[in-house]
Motif scaffolding. Sequence first.
Motif, PDB file in Angstrom:
ATOM      1  N   VAL A   1      48.436  43.174  30.758  1.00 33.55           N
ATOM      2  CA  VAL A   1      49.289  42.089  31.696  1.00 33.55           C
ATOM      3  C   VAL A   1      48.349  41.351  32.782  1.00 33.55           C
ATOM      4  O   VAL A   1      48.809  40.184  32.572  1.00 33.55           O
ATOM      5  N   SER A   2      47.589  42.113  33.241  1.00 33.12           N
ATOM      6  CA  SER A   2      46.658  41.304  34.282  1.00 33.12           C
ATOM      7  C   SER A   2      45.742  40.159  33.497  1.00 33.12           C
ATOM      8  O   SER A   2      45.829  39.129  33.826  1.00 33.12           O
TER       9      SER A   2
ATOM     10  N   PHE B   1      44.422  34.564  32.442  1.00 30.47           N
ATOM     11  CA  PHE B   1      44.321  33.356  31.503  1.00 30.47           C
ATOM     12  C   PHE B   1      45.105  32.411  31.502  1.00 30.47           C
ATOM     13  O   PHE B   1      44.717  30.901  31.587  1.00 30.47           O
ATOM     14  N   LEU B   2      46.436  32.686  31.816  1.00 28.89           N
ATOM     15  CA  LEU B   2      47.239  31.645  31.859  1.00 28.89           C
ATOM     16  C   LEU B   2      47.271  30.594  33.095  1.00 28.89           C
ATOM     17  O   LEU B   2      47.471  29.385  33.239  1.00 28.89           O
TER      18      LEU B   2
ATOM     19  N   SER C   1      39.469  26.535  40.996  1.00 23.20           N
ATOM     20  CA  SER C   1      39.318  26.218  39.675  1.00 23.20           C
ATOM     21  C   SER C   1      38.354  26.787  38.775  1.00 23.20           C
ATOM     22  O   SER C   1      38.414  27.748  37.947  1.00 23.20           O
ATOM     23  N   GLY C   2      37.282  26.623  39.494  1.00 28.18           N
ATOM     24  CA  GLY C   2      36.063  27.035  38.961  1.00 28.18           C
ATOM     25  C   GLY C   2      35.816  28.630  39.116  1.00 28.18           C
ATOM     26  O   GLY C   2      35.390  29.302  38.278  1.00 28.18           O
TER      27      GLY C   2
ATOM     28  N   THR D   1      37.905  34.712  35.049  1.00 31.92           N
ATOM     29  CA  THR D   1      38.519  35.162  33.742  1.00 31.92           C
ATOM     30  C   THR D   1      37.514  34.929  32.819  1.00 31.92           C
ATOM     31  O   THR D   1      37.647  36.209  31.780  1.00 31.92           O
ATOM     32  N   ALA D   2      36.693  34.227  32.807  1.00 37.98           N
ATOM     33  CA  ALA D   2      35.377  34.587  31.863  1.00 37.98           C
ATOM     34  C   ALA D   2      34.928  35.843  31.800  1.00 37.98           C
ATOM     35  O   ALA D   2      34.499  36.680  31.023  1.00 37.98           O
ATOM     36  N   TRP D   3      34.481  36.507  33.191  1.00 34.76           N
ATOM     37  CA  TRP D   3      33.956  37.870  33.388  1.00 34.76           C
ATOM     38  C   TRP D   3      34.814  38.822  32.824  1.00 34.76           C
ATOM     39  O   TRP D   3      34.477  39.936  32.232  1.00 34.76           O
TER      40      TRP D   3
END
Length: 166
Positions: free
Chosen positions: A52-53, A58-59, A99-100, A106-108
């Motif tokens: 869920v997280s 991601f969104l 944003s960065g 999110t990438a991590w």
Amino acid sequence: MLEYLPPLNDHNLPYPDTIHPIVVHFVIAMILFAVLCDCIGYFTHNVRLYEVSWWNLFLATISIFIAIIFGQIEAGLAEPYSAVESTLNLHTILGWSLSGIIAAITAWRYVLRSRDPKTLPLPFLGVGVLLTGLVLFQVYLGDMLVWVYGMHTVPVVEAVREGVLQ
């Protein structure tokens, strides 16, 4: 070329009302909910909350860029007066920075999820808490822009148009 643009309304916008706050509230909710799900999932060992997280994070990463685009458009149309400029500039810089930061987190999280979707390291939770602090400070700045400085409110737009505020 300017004759092809729609006329500005009482809020100094080419559309009925501000869009940035609508989109950004989704981002805020998704980030805070993602961190909450991570924390609850970590302490209760409920690994379904990690999924869920992940999707909320991601969104939120996609949505923050939409929020920034509308924020930049609406900030440019606001004709900010001198008292609001420092807050607006800080809000803008922090928005782009977030944003960065959110994209990096999110990438991590994607890497962590790819390695083992059923565990989450404690340092990631710490970063989530720091992210929550940054988001809450950004909310505070946005609230100041609307509720203290009245950006895109009819009385302030009229005062700027009449030259009362500069």
